[in-house]
Design a protein around this motif. Structure first.
Motif, PDB file in Angstrom:
ATOM      1  N   ARG A   1       0.837  -1.213   0.000  1.00  0.00           N
ATOM      2  CA  ARG A   1       0.000   0.000   0.000  1.00  0.00           C
ATOM      3  C   ARG A   1       0.866   1.254   0.000  1.00  0.00           C
ATOM      4  O   ARG A   1       0.628   2.211  -0.738  1.00  0.00           O
ATOM      5  CB  ARG A   1      -0.883   0.031   1.255  1.00  0.00           C
ATOM      6  CG  ARG A   1      -1.878  -1.070   1.347  1.00  0.00           C
ATOM      7  CD  ARG A   1      -2.499  -1.015   2.711  1.00  0.00           C
ATOM      8  NE  ARG A   1      -3.393  -2.122   2.977  1.00  0.00           N
ATOM      9  CZ  ARG A   1      -3.869  -2.377   4.186  1.00  0.00           C
ATOM     10  NH1 ARG A   1      -3.544  -1.620   5.216  1.00  0.00           N
ATOM     11  NH2 ARG A   1      -4.681  -3.387   4.374  1.00  0.00           N
ATOM     12  N   SER A   2       1.883   1.240   0.862  1.00  0.00           N
ATOM     13  CA  SER A   2       2.715   2.421   1.039  1.00  0.00           C
ATOM     14  C   SER A   2       3.481   2.744  -0.236  1.00  0.00           C
ATOM     15  O   SER A   2       3.589   3.901  -0.630  1.00  0.00           O
ATOM     16  CB  SER A   2       3.697   2.154   2.174  1.00  0.00           C
ATOM     17  OG  SER A   2       3.686   3.182   3.094  1.00  0.00           O
ATOM     18  N   ALA A   3       4.011   1.684  -0.889  1.00  0.00           N
ATOM     19  CA  ALA A   3       4.825   1.900  -2.081  1.00  0.00           C
ATOM     20  C   ALA A   3       3.975   2.437  -3.222  1.00  0.00           C
ATOM     21  O   ALA A   3       4.394   3.345  -3.945  1.00  0.00           O
ATOM     22  CB  ALA A   3       5.484   0.591  -2.492  1.00  0.00           C
TER      23      ALA A   3
ATOM     24  N   ASP B   1       1.289   4.221  -2.917  1.00  0.00           N
ATOM     25  CA  ASP B   1       0.976   5.615  -2.618  1.00  0.00           C
ATOM     26  C   ASP B   1       2.185   6.514  -2.873  1.00  0.00           C
ATOM     27  O   ASP B   1       2.036   7.643  -3.338  1.00  0.00           O
ATOM     28  CB  ASP B   1       0.522   5.753  -1.159  1.00  0.00           C
ATOM     29  CG  ASP B   1      -0.964   5.553  -1.025  1.00  0.00           C
ATOM     30  OD1 ASP B   1      -1.585   5.201  -2.036  1.00  0.00           O
ATOM     31  OD2 ASP B   1      -1.502   5.733   0.071  1.00  0.00           O
ATOM     32  N   LEU B   2       3.395   6.002  -2.562  1.00  0.00           N
ATOM     33  CA  LEU B   2       4.610   6.784  -2.806  1.00  0.00           C
ATOM     34  C   LEU B   2       4.792   7.027  -4.300  1.00  0.00           C
ATOM     35  O   LEU B   2       5.131   8.135  -4.722  1.00  0.00           O
ATOM     36  CB  LEU B   2       5.821   6.040  -2.242  1.00  0.00           C
ATOM     37  CG  LEU B   2       7.161   6.746  -2.382  1.00  0.00           C
ATOM     38  CD1 LEU B   2       7.302   7.803  -1.313  1.00  0.00           C
ATOM     39  CD2 LEU B   2       8.300   5.781  -2.304  1.00  0.00           C
ATOM     40  N   LEU B   3       4.543   5.970  -5.116  1.00  0.00           N
ATOM     41  CA  LEU B   3       4.705   6.121  -6.562  1.00  0.00           C
ATOM     42  C   LEU B   3       3.627   7.030  -7.147  1.00  0.00           C
ATOM     43  O   LEU B   3       3.856   7.697  -8.145  1.00  0.00           O
ATOM     44  CB  LEU B   3       4.658   4.744  -7.233  1.00  0.00           C
ATOM     45  CG  LEU B   3       5.808   3.813  -6.861  1.00  0.00           C
ATOM     46  CD1 LEU B   3       5.536   2.414  -7.346  1.00  0.00           C
ATOM     47  CD2 LEU B   3       7.111   4.315  -7.433  1.00  0.00           C
TER      48      LEU B   3
END
Lengths: 143, 158
Positions: free
Chosen positions: A76-78, A80-82
């Motif tokens: 999820r975090s990755a 959102d970062l991308l």
């Protein structure tokens, strides 16, 4: 385009999945084939360790990544970062950590070195090879 | 520049720090319970929300401020995200990760566990608010360090 396979160490089930993806091993591979893959079982207890495995037949880069046992959070975090950089469509994150023996993860986390024998992990991965193959097949139809 | 504050659950310490950074909370006085509960995402995130990067606001230098949660990953969270950034060709100087866990006291841990994990909001919320008020100046301190160290680089001179 890149496909990133995630497992607790980045050198066990994700390595097998990535090599299945680029066609280096297939369903008929034996346990010793898995044990002789480059980088197999190099536990360094350092989540965030990533390896470039190769390019598949559609010119997509295939990576492995060690994420400890929080693959869902990192996925999820990755993404959102991308999204902040408008790149989320070019990357696929695949969690293959459920094919590892659970005990090995805890052994390696608490004892800070490779206590669980790498041969035993390879045997478990060989048993699960068919399921890993179906997981990989969702992302690459030509294997 | 993207400044991302991260803590265990992404609902107390990271939200407080990010709101101080974005100017939603004043550093001059310790906030009351109503001030804290009016903040976005304060004491609101549950297990299904963990991991997402949430936008809080812009600071005075034009940087974007975000919060996220990382569970038990600790310091490794930053390493993993920087690995992904390097795979995706994102320059490292565009990202700042700030861990707010060292400034969390045991009142916030107990209150946060009661309120978020067990769902006992009525018991846990006053405890976690008291803990946040006690640690408030520590959060101001980390925000000050981040602002002088990284955020000012983005300043555009007239």
């Amino acid at each position: 385009m890149a496909i990133i396979y995630m497992c607790p160490t980045g050198t066990h089930s994700s390595l097998v999945a990535a090599n299945l993806h680029i066609g280096k091993i297939d369903l008929t591979s034996s346990v010793s084939d898995i044990l002789h893959l480059p980088y197999y079982g190099q536990v360094n207890n350092k989540p965030g360790f990533f390896l470039f495995i190769g390019k598949d037949n559609q010119e997509r880069a295939v990576y492995t990544l060690g994420v400890y046992h929080e693959a869902e959070i990192i996925k999820r975090s990755a993404l959102d970062l991308l999204k902040l950089f408008n790149k989320e469509r070019d990357f696929f994150f695949v969690d293959v950590s459920k094919f590892m023996p659970k005990v090995s993860v805890w052994c390696n986390a608490f004892l800070k070195k490779e206590m669980y024998p790498r041969e035993k992990i390879a045997v478990t991965l060989k048993e699960n090879l068919k399921e890993i193959y179906y997981e990989v097949k969702k992302y690459n139809n030509y294997i | 520049m993207h400044i991302i504050y991260h803590c265990f659950g992404g609902s107390h310490s990271s939200v407080t720090s990010a709101c101080i950074h974005a100017g939603l909370l004043k550093e001059s006085k310790v906030p009351s319970a109503q001030d804290l509960l009016a903040l976005p995402y304060y004491d609101k995130q549950v297990a299904q929300d963990h991991g997402y990067i949430r936008f809080i606001g812009h600071d005075e230098y034009g940087n974007s401020v975000y919060i996220t949660s990382k569970h038990g990953l600790g310091k490794n969270y930053e390493d993993i995200m920087r690995s992904i950034a390097s795979i995706a060709d994102i320059p490292n100087k565009d990202l700042v990760f700030v861990d707010t866990m060292p400034y969390v006291n045991w009142l916030m841990v107990i209150g946060g566990y009661l309120s978020r994990r067990l769902g006992l909001v009525r018991i846990g919320r006053p405890i976690v608010i008291l803990g946040t008020q006690i640690s408030f100046h520590k959060f101001c301190h980390i925000v000050k360090i981040i602002k002088t160290k990284y955020a000012k680089d983005n300043r555009q001179w007239p």
